[in-house]
Design a protein around this motif. Structure first.
Motif, PDB file in Angstrom:
ATOM      1  N   ASP A 105      -3.683  -2.050  12.454  1.00  0.00           N
ATOM      2  CA  ASP A 105      -3.479  -3.286  11.689  1.00  0.00           C
ATOM      3  C   ASP A 105      -4.720  -4.163  11.717  1.00  0.00           C
ATOM      4  O   ASP A 105      -4.956  -4.949  10.788  1.00  0.00           O
ATOM      5  CB  ASP A 105      -2.281  -4.056  12.238  1.00  0.00           C
TER       6      ASP A 105
ATOM      7  N   THR B  91     -10.222  -5.333   6.550  1.00  0.00           N
ATOM      8  CA  THR B  91     -10.638  -4.790   5.258  1.00  0.00           C
ATOM      9  C   THR B  91     -10.157  -5.658   4.105  1.00  0.00           C
ATOM     10  O   THR B  91     -10.915  -5.941   3.166  1.00  0.00           O
ATOM     11  CB  THR B  91     -10.117  -3.352   5.091  1.00  0.00           C
ATOM     12  N   VAL B  92      -8.895  -6.072   4.146  1.00  0.00           N
ATOM     13  CA  VAL B  92      -8.374  -6.915   3.064  1.00  0.00           C
ATOM     14  C   VAL B  92      -9.092  -8.256   3.041  1.00  0.00           C
ATOM     15  O   VAL B  92      -9.435  -8.779   1.969  1.00  0.00           O
ATOM     16  CB  VAL B  92      -6.845  -7.102   3.197  1.00  0.00           C
TER      17      VAL B  92
ATOM     18  N   TRP C 164      -6.736  -2.918   8.851  1.00  0.00           N
ATOM     19  CA  TRP C 164      -6.108  -3.391   7.609  1.00  0.00           C
ATOM     20  C   TRP C 164      -6.482  -4.853   7.342  1.00  0.00           C
ATOM     21  O   TRP C 164      -6.945  -5.198   6.254  1.00  0.00           O
ATOM     22  CB  TRP C 164      -4.593  -3.232   7.711  1.00  0.00           C
TER      23      TRP C 164
ATOM     24  N   HIS D 256       0.488  -8.350   8.608  1.00  0.00           N
ATOM     25  CA  HIS D 256       0.027  -7.364   9.592  1.00  0.00           C
ATOM     26  C   HIS D 256       0.709  -7.624  10.929  1.00  0.00           C
ATOM     27  O   HIS D 256       1.515  -8.551  11.062  1.00  0.00           O
ATOM     28  CB  HIS D 256      -1.493  -7.446   9.767  1.00  0.00           C
TER      29      HIS D 256
ATOM     30  N   GLU E 170       0.861  -1.183   0.000  1.00  0.00           N
ATOM     31  CA  GLU E 170       0.000   0.000   0.000  1.00  0.00           C
ATOM     32  C   GLU E 170       0.895   1.230   0.000  1.00  0.00           C
ATOM     33  O   GLU E 170       1.878   1.292   0.718  1.00  0.00           O
ATOM     34  CB  GLU E 170      -0.917  -0.017   1.227  1.00  0.00           C
TER      35      GLU E 170
ATOM     36  N   PRO F  17       0.779  -3.301   4.509  1.00  0.00           N
ATOM     37  CA  PRO F  17       0.737  -1.846   4.661  1.00  0.00           C
ATOM     38  C   PRO F  17       2.070  -1.230   4.246  1.00  0.00           C
ATOM     39  O   PRO F  17       3.091  -1.922   4.126  1.00  0.00           O
ATOM     40  CB  PRO F  17       0.482  -1.653   6.163  1.00  0.00           C
TER      41      PRO F  17
ATOM     42  N   CYS G 219      -0.180   4.820   6.099  1.00  0.00           N
ATOM     43  CA  CYS G 219       0.610   4.230   7.172  1.00  0.00           C
ATOM     44  C   CYS G 219       1.486   5.334   7.788  1.00  0.00           C
ATOM     45  O   CYS G 219       1.053   6.487   7.900  1.00  0.00           O
ATOM     46  CB  CYS G 219       1.440   3.064   6.628  1.00  0.00           C
TER      47      CYS G 219
ATOM     48  N   SER H  45      -6.856   0.479   2.223  1.00  0.00           N
ATOM     49  CA  SER H  45      -6.660  -0.960   2.448  1.00  0.00           C
ATOM     50  C   SER H  45      -7.446  -1.780   1.440  1.00  0.00           C
ATOM     51  O   SER H  45      -6.963  -2.792   0.927  1.00  0.00           O
ATOM     52  CB  SER H  45      -7.089  -1.325   3.871  1.00  0.00           C
TER      53      SER H  45
ATOM     54  N   ILE I  30      -4.310   4.312   8.772  1.00  0.00           N
ATOM     55  CA  ILE I  30      -4.771   3.144   8.018  1.00  0.00           C
ATOM     56  C   ILE I  30      -6.254   3.354   7.755  1.00  0.00           C
ATOM     57  O   ILE I  30      -7.043   3.496   8.704  1.00  0.00           O
ATOM     58  CB  ILE I  30      -4.560   1.832   8.796  1.00  0.00           C
TER      59      ILE I  30
END
Length: 360
Positions: free
Chosen positions: A232, A238-239, A235, A223, A153, A280, A157, A185, A180
């Motif tokens: 994190d 979301t991913v 992150w 993460h 990304e 990230p 961050c 993300s 973040i």
């Protein structure tokens, strides 16, 4: 460097894939931003290779725009990323190549890294870094074949660079803010899963015996949410949500997670275990630079800063002031980055010609 470059030029002429367009029917304008140090040596080398592509390989007419940025430019003009460079990229160019930047390790009033600024202002939200070798040197001393793609990304961050210095009862202390977002993300996750499927489609074009990665496509989410549970945690959530919400990803791609410290350990012990890795900004920076050690050096590893409508190829290495001006810098990372630029702008045959030439 000259003889090696000539070999790449000649191989690029001879190693052709069939093109569906006639030469001159299209045009591609590339902005060249050498910036600092050896950037002024490796970017011209990449340009030479692009210009050497035969017309049956590269169906577009190439033109180049020389642009300014960098710490040395800042020292002369007080700005690291001039507005005229941004205007030219947005108005005149289809893509760009960036060389290297000499960002100082101490605070310099008014200075901010031009490549970080470029990524934000051009909305280049993913840094795509392939790490490929038929015989990577692992920490155990064994040689392993790897074909890994790291998606970093690229816009937030710790790289939002919001730092504060305070005075406390026990002396000075510094605070850095970390951002973040779901938005950033999600875009990085989409890039990772779509690239995993794209890589699988490309692998299907060659015999199974010739593939380095022989399993189903896989995305590894990096993460440290066991410590940074909020940032994190968002992150990771979301991913994973990108994966859960797309049937094509669920059916075609495996997914796993790695804590960043464990990721580094495993990467140096068994790099062949990874296909696509998404991380990230800070973790991706560290992982991808470390991965370069597996395949030779930073001088060999390319990257592309990718957005929805623009791409900037960028060798992973720095400005190397200790060898700048000696004409001994390895241009391979820049040449491979130029190939990535062509690939992302729709000229896969030309990119393949360069990749094959460099491998030879």
């Amino acid at each position: 460097m000259f003889s090696a470059l000539r070999s790449v030029q000649l191989a690029a002429r001879c190693t052709a894939s069939i093109s569906t367009s006639s030469a001159g029917s299209k045009s591609l304008t590339i902005g060249l931003i050498p910036a600092d140090g050896i950037g002024r040596e490796v970017i011209p080398a990449a340009r030479q290779v692009l210009e050497a592509l035969a017309s049956d390989v590269m169906p577009a007419r190439l033109s180049f725009v020389d642009l300014d940025a960098g710490f040395e430019y800042f020292q002369k003009h007080g700005v690291a990323l001039p507005e005229q460079t941004l205007a030219a990229l947005k108005g005149d160019c289809d893509g760009a190549l960036f060389g290297a930047v000499s960002s100082p390790s101490h605070k310099v009033a008014g200075y901010s890294s031009p490549i970080v600024g470029l990524r934000k202002k051009m909305d280049l939200y993913a840094n795509v870094r392939p790490v490929i070798s038929g015989a990577a040197a692992t920490a155990s001393g064994e040689k392993r074949a790897i074909d890994m793609l790291i998606i970093r990304e690229n816009t937030e961050c710790l790289y939002i660079k919001e730092e504060e210095l305070h005075e406390g009862p026990d002396g000075r202390y510094a605070v850095a803010k970390r951002r973040i977002s779901e938005f950033a993300s999600r875009r990085a996750g989409e890039m990772a899963f779509s690239m995993a499927l794209q890589r699988d489609r490309m692998r299907q074009q060659v015999a199974a015996s010739e593939r380095t990665w022989k399993a189903r496509p896989k995305v590894t989410i990096v993460h440290k949410s066991n410590v940074l549970s909020v940032t994190d945690g968002l992150w990771r959530e979301t991913v994973r949500g990108v994966y859960a919400g797309n049937a094509e990803y669920r059916e075609g791609v495996d997914v796993e997670e790695q804590l960043v410290d464990s990721m580094v350990y495993r990467m140096f012990r068994e790099p062949e275990a990874f296909d696509v890795v998404v991380a990230p900004n800070m973790y991706g920076d560290i992982i991808s630079d470390g991965a370069a050690a597996l395949v030779g050096s930073l001088g060999l590893v390319p990257s592309a800063n990718v957005g929805d409508s623009f791409v900037v190829g960028e060798p992973v290495h720095g400005s190397a002031p200790d060898i700048a001006g000696k004409n001994i810098a390895n241009p391979i990372a820049a040449i491979r980055s130029a190939a990535m630029l062509l690939e992302r702008t729709g000229y896969a045959s030309a990119a393949l010609a360069i990749y094959r030439a460099v491998d030879k």
